[in-house]
Structure formats: structure tokens, C-alpha cells
Motif scaffolding. Structure first.
Motif, PDB file in Angstrom:
ATOM      1  N   ARG A 124      68.024   4.402 -44.726  1.00  0.00           N
ATOM      2  CA  ARG A 124      67.777   2.843 -44.703  1.00  0.00           C
ATOM      3  C   ARG A 124      67.409   2.116 -43.504  1.00  0.00           C
ATOM      4  N   ASP A 125      66.311   1.185 -43.697  1.00  0.00           N
ATOM      5  CA  ASP A 125      66.160   0.513 -42.521  1.00  0.00           C
ATOM      6  C   ASP A 125      65.072   1.217 -41.620  1.00  0.00           C
TER       7      ASP A 125
ATOM      8  N   VAL B  84      70.483   5.512 -40.480  1.00  0.00           N
ATOM      9  CA  VAL B  84      70.035   4.092 -40.286  1.00  0.00           C
ATOM     10  C   VAL B  84      69.229   3.897 -39.239  1.00  0.00           C
TER      11      VAL B  84
ATOM     12  N   GLU C 263      74.739   9.022 -43.635  1.00  0.00           N
ATOM     13  CA  GLU C 263      74.071   7.667 -43.602  1.00  0.00           C
ATOM     14  C   GLU C 263      73.124   7.791 -42.209  1.00  0.00           C
TER      15      GLU C 263
ATOM     16  N   HIS D 253      72.173   8.782 -47.537  1.00  0.00           N
ATOM     17  CA  HIS D 253      71.730   7.449 -47.632  1.00  0.00           C
ATOM     18  C   HIS D 253      70.952   7.237 -46.309  1.00  0.00           C
TER      19      HIS D 253
ATOM     20  N   GLU E 201      70.147   7.882 -51.636  1.00  0.00           N
ATOM     21  CA  GLU E 201      69.926   6.474 -51.816  1.00  0.00           C
ATOM     22  C   GLU E 201      69.041   6.386 -50.517  1.00  0.00           C
ATOM     23  N   ILE E 202      67.713   5.912 -50.880  1.00  0.00           N
ATOM     24  CA  ILE E 202      66.809   5.130 -49.993  1.00  0.00           C
ATOM     25  C   ILE E 202      66.633   3.557 -50.185  1.00  0.00           C
ATOM     26  N   ALA E 203      66.849   3.057 -49.143  1.00  0.00           N
ATOM     27  CA  ALA E 203      66.551   1.520 -49.403  1.00  0.00           C
ATOM     28  C   ALA E 203      65.871   0.956 -47.935  1.00  0.00           C
ATOM     29  N   ARG E 204      64.779   0.172 -48.331  1.00  0.00           N
ATOM     30  CA  ARG E 204      64.142  -0.372 -47.339  1.00  0.00           C
ATOM     31  C   ARG E 204      63.479   0.469 -46.187  1.00  0.00           C
ATOM     32  N   VAL E 205      62.871   1.314 -46.960  1.00  0.00           N
ATOM     33  CA  VAL E 205      62.168   2.280 -45.840  1.00  0.00           C
ATOM     34  C   VAL E 205      60.690   2.041 -46.288  1.00  0.00           C
TER      35      VAL E 205
END
Length: 454
Positions: A89-90, A60, A58, A87, A132-136
Motif C-alpha cells: 500500500r501507499d 508500505v 506488509e 499487503h 491486498e493492494i491498496a492506494r498504489v
């Protein structure tokens, strides 16, 4: 030298490293677990590569911006190959794009995987299982902010993509600028993401004819604004759901539309061989092109969508039919398509170009059609697409004999539709040469001239 001096020397040596060097060391030392990117701007001079064999990793951010340095050269800012369960994110990425200065790049030639043709992407993933890619967020990426190839179990949520995509020698789009999932990838989702000012296609799939089709995907809840080519394209795939997306100004700015290569913009496009798929509850406004292109789409459904144009016909330079079927792929026939519950409002020409067999066109509202006023306005607009098919562009629903190749158009059901527009009372449903209306089940439909139905 004392211990304190040694410690101080080590600290000073570490502090002298650039943010880029420190991040590279962090990645090289960690193939699994959680990696926290430092805050601030990190200028990259070359690809940031996740080690081969990384798994359950991950990455981050914490106010982190990965940005291309002026001398950057590489496939992407971040490259992940042969990994599992990654993963991200952010954090944010800036590709340093300058559209008027970037060198021209033509679109990938046929039978070329896009991962080997387009450099200077944001993120490149190849042969990754579990992503998983979130809030990039992505800004100013030269080509694709996210390019995923030959991968599976992909989930992208809450991404923001702005001002991306390069141009060819004619200063037209070359397909790039959005999220591309290609080459037989499967089990993918892109949800709740925002695409603004994308030069080419915003969200799409692609596989070579010789490669496996993509499979089992969902594009849902995404927003599109000022897209130069297609907002969404499902290319060479099976079992894909396109649901609850919305957008405006598709086919803008006009000057980047790829006119030389026939790149008519589409809200939701299809290419290759696509079956067992559904386009449902999508809403688009101001489409300078087609609302739905069903080229290669078969054995699927188009339900409860809305597409609305409100401007003058001359404002849509590439205005078209609302929906168009086609058969460019040799393995696909326009058959067994359910088109129901859709609203197509304000098209420059007709509502639906229909071909093939076993299609059911029921309960749709094709209203305010043929705003160009064809064929009466042929001196002002292009009203004759083919000399031997003069009824095509002036009809509400037109039954054709095929486009890429001949197709037998029979056994279709066309009923319970509302069709209004310029002379639609008399031109409601028409057939081209070689097509018999009697070989199809037509009616009852409610047909009226412009203004009678809204």
C-alpha cells in the motif's frame, strides 16, 4: 581503531549503498511483519523479488516511487511467488514506458500463460494466497501494471493506472496495459480504481482453455477513460459480478485499435465460457465498438446498464451493435440469459444481436439505433455484414442462427422493450435465415422511428 571510528566507518559504508541496494537488503532480511519503504525515487535495474515463502508481510510506502532504471530487465519491478498474505500500500511505480521507442511485442499466442509472455510489468504475482493492494499508483508501465496468476483471495482497491501498455509491429495494442487476473485464480476483487490511457484491455480475467476457469470475482466502482481495447473483460470464468463501473471513450485512440486481429473495443466483454455471472448498473459513454459482447456468456444476467453514444455515426469507425451474443467457446451456448432494464442509446447499427435459446429480453430501451441509416446508406457505411443476411445491421433486435457455429435460436422471450431509430417501426425485431420468429415469444414491444422516443 576505536569504537567510534568503527561505528563511523559502518555508517559511511551504509550511506554509500544505493537506495536500490538498501531495499533489496531489507526484503532479503524480512519475510513477515511490516516493511517500510524509504521515501524518494528508487531506481531498479532488475526485479525486486519478495523472498519465497514470505507470509503476513506488509510493504508500505512513504512518498516512495519505484522506477525502472534505463538498463532494467525483468518480468516486473516487483515479483512475488509462492507467498501468503501479502499487503502492499501507499507507494507508486513508474515503468519507464516510451511507446514510440519500446520494441514491438505481439500478443501472447494461444495457450500461453501471459505471465511467461509479457516482460516489463509493474507487479507480478504467481501462486499467492492472500493479496491486498491498496492506494498504489502506476504510470508508464510497458505491459501490465498488475498481473496476477494462479492465485486466490485477491483484493485490489484504490489503484490508479495511467499511460500503460505496449504495441505490436503494426503499432496496435497487444492486450497489455491494465490489471490482468489469470489462470484459474479465484476469490478476487478490484474496486474503486481508475484506469486512464490504457493501450489494451484495462481490467480483465483470462484462462487457457486447458486451465481451470477463474471463479468468484467482483469488479465494482471502477472508472475508465481512453481505453484502446476493452474496459472490462470477463474471460473463462464463473460467478463474476461486474457492477457500478463507469467509463468514457472506449476504443480510443483509434489508431491503436488492433484492426488486423479483429480487436473491436468493448465496454464490457466476455470470452471463453462464462456462467452464473452478472453485469449490473454499469454506465459507459462514447464507445467506439460494442457496449456488451456476450461471447460465451450463458446462464447469467445483464441488468440496468447504460451505454450512450452521442456523436455522428462516422465518428465511430468501429461502431457496432449495442449488445452481441456469440458462441466461440465449444462448451458454451447462448442460453438462459436475462437482459433487462438496460438503456442502449445511439448505436451505429442495431441494439441487440440475439442467438440461442431460453433468453429473456425484457424492459430494455434500445433507442436512437442505426444512426448509420442502413441499408439506405450502404454507399457511405458498411451496411451488409453477410450477403445472405441483409437485415442484420438495419434491425433493432436481430435473431441470428449463430456466429462461430450454428445455434438453434428458439424459445426466447422479447417483450416490453422500447425500440426506436432509423426505420425501427418496420425493422424493430427481425430474424435471419433459418430462424423463425414464430418459434420465439415476441411482443408486445414499442417500436418507433428516429426521434419519437428519447
Amino acid at each position: 581503531m576505536g569504537v567510534a571510528v568503527l561505528i563511523a566507518a559502518g555508517i559511511l559504508a551504509g550511506c554509500s549503498k544505493t537506495p536500490e541496494a538498501r531495499v533489496r537488503e531489507m526484503l532479503a532480511a524480512q519475510k513477515t511483519g511490516v516493511l517500510h519503504l524509504p521515501a524518494g525515487v528508487i531506481a531498479l535495474t532488475s526485479e525486486l523479488v519478495v523472498p519465497a515463502g514470505a507470509h503476513d508481510l506488509e510493504i508500505v510506502g512513504s512518498g516512495t516511487l519505484l522506477k525502472t532504471a534505463p538498463e532494467f530487465r525483468g518480468r516486473a519491478l516487483l515479483v512475488v511467488e509462492g507467498a501468503k498474505n501479502i499487503h502492499l500500500r501507499d507507494f507508486a511505480m513508474d515503468g519507464g514506458r516510451e511507446p514510440l521507442k519500446d520494441p514491438a511485442l505481439e500478443m501472447a499466442p494461444p495457450e500461453n500463460a501471459f505471465r511467461v509472455w509479457y516482460p516489463n510489468n509493474g507487479m507480478l504475482f504467481d501462486q499467492v494466497d492472500g493479496l491486498e493492494i491498496a492506494r498504489v499508483s502506476f504510470d508508464n508501465v510497458v505491459n501490465f501494471p498488475i498481473l496476477v496468476s494462479r492465485s486466490t483471495n485477491i483484493k485490489i482497491t484504490g489503484a490508479t493506472l495511467n499511460n500503460s501498455g505496449s504495441l505490436n509491429a503494426h503499432k496496435r495494442n497487444n492486450l497489455s496495459g491494465g490489471i490482468l487476473i489469470e489462470e484459474g485464480s479465484s476469490h478476487f476483487e478490484v474496486r474503486d480504481s481508475v484506469f486512464k490511457r490504457i493501450a489494451g484491455n484495462a481490467l480483465w480475467t483470462h484462462s487457457l482453455y486447458t486451465s481451470p476457469r477463474l471463479a468468484d470475482g467482483v469488479f465494482s466502482g471502477n472508472r475508465f477513460e481512453n481505453i484502446g481495447r476493452d474496459a472490462i473483460q470477463v474471460g473463462h470464468a464463473t460467478r463474476v459480478r461486474v457492477e457500478d463501473n463507469n467509463g468514457t471513450k472506449i476504443g480510443y485512440p483509434v489508431e491503436v485499435i488492433d484492426a488486423e486481429n479483429g480487436g473491436t473495443p468493448v465496454a464490457i466483454d466476455t470470452a471463453g465460457n462464462v456462467d452464473q455471472s452478472m453485469y449490473a448498473r454499469n454506465h459507459f459513454e462514447e464507445v467506439n465498438g460494442k457496449c456488451f459482447d456476450l461471447d460465451g456468456f450463458h446462464d447469467g444476467a445483464v441488468r440496468d446498464n447504460q451505454c450512450i453514444d452521442r456523436q455522428r455515426p462516422e465518428d465511430y469507425v468501429y461502431g457496432h451493435f449495442g449488445m452481441v451474443m456469440n458462441n466461440s467457446n465449444p462448451d458454451a451456448h447462448s442460453q438462459n440469459i436475462e437482459v433487462t432494464g438496460n438503456l442502449i442509446d445511439g448505436m451505429k447499427y442495431g441494439g441487440l444481436f440475439l442467438m440461442g435459446s431460453g433468453n429473456k429480453i425484457t424492459g430494455n430501451r434500445f433507442v436512437h439505433l442505426n444512426t448509420a441509416g442502413c441499408n439506405e446508406s450502404s454507399g457511405k457505411f458498411t451496411c451488409i455484414y453477410k450477403n445472405d443476411e441483409p437485415k442484420m445491421l438495419e434491425s433493432g433486435i436481430y435473431l441470428g442462427r449463430g456466429v462461430a457455429r450454428s445455434e438453434e435460436t428458439r424459445g426466447n422471450v422479447i417483450r416490453d422493450n422500447v425500440i426506436s431509430g432509423h426505420k425501427m417501426r418496420e425493422r424493430c425485431v427481425a430474424a435471419g435465415p433459418g430462424v423463425s420468429l414464430a418459434a420465439n415469444m415476441v411482443g408486445p414491444n414499442e417500436c418507433s422511428d428516429m426521434g419519437a422516443v428519447k
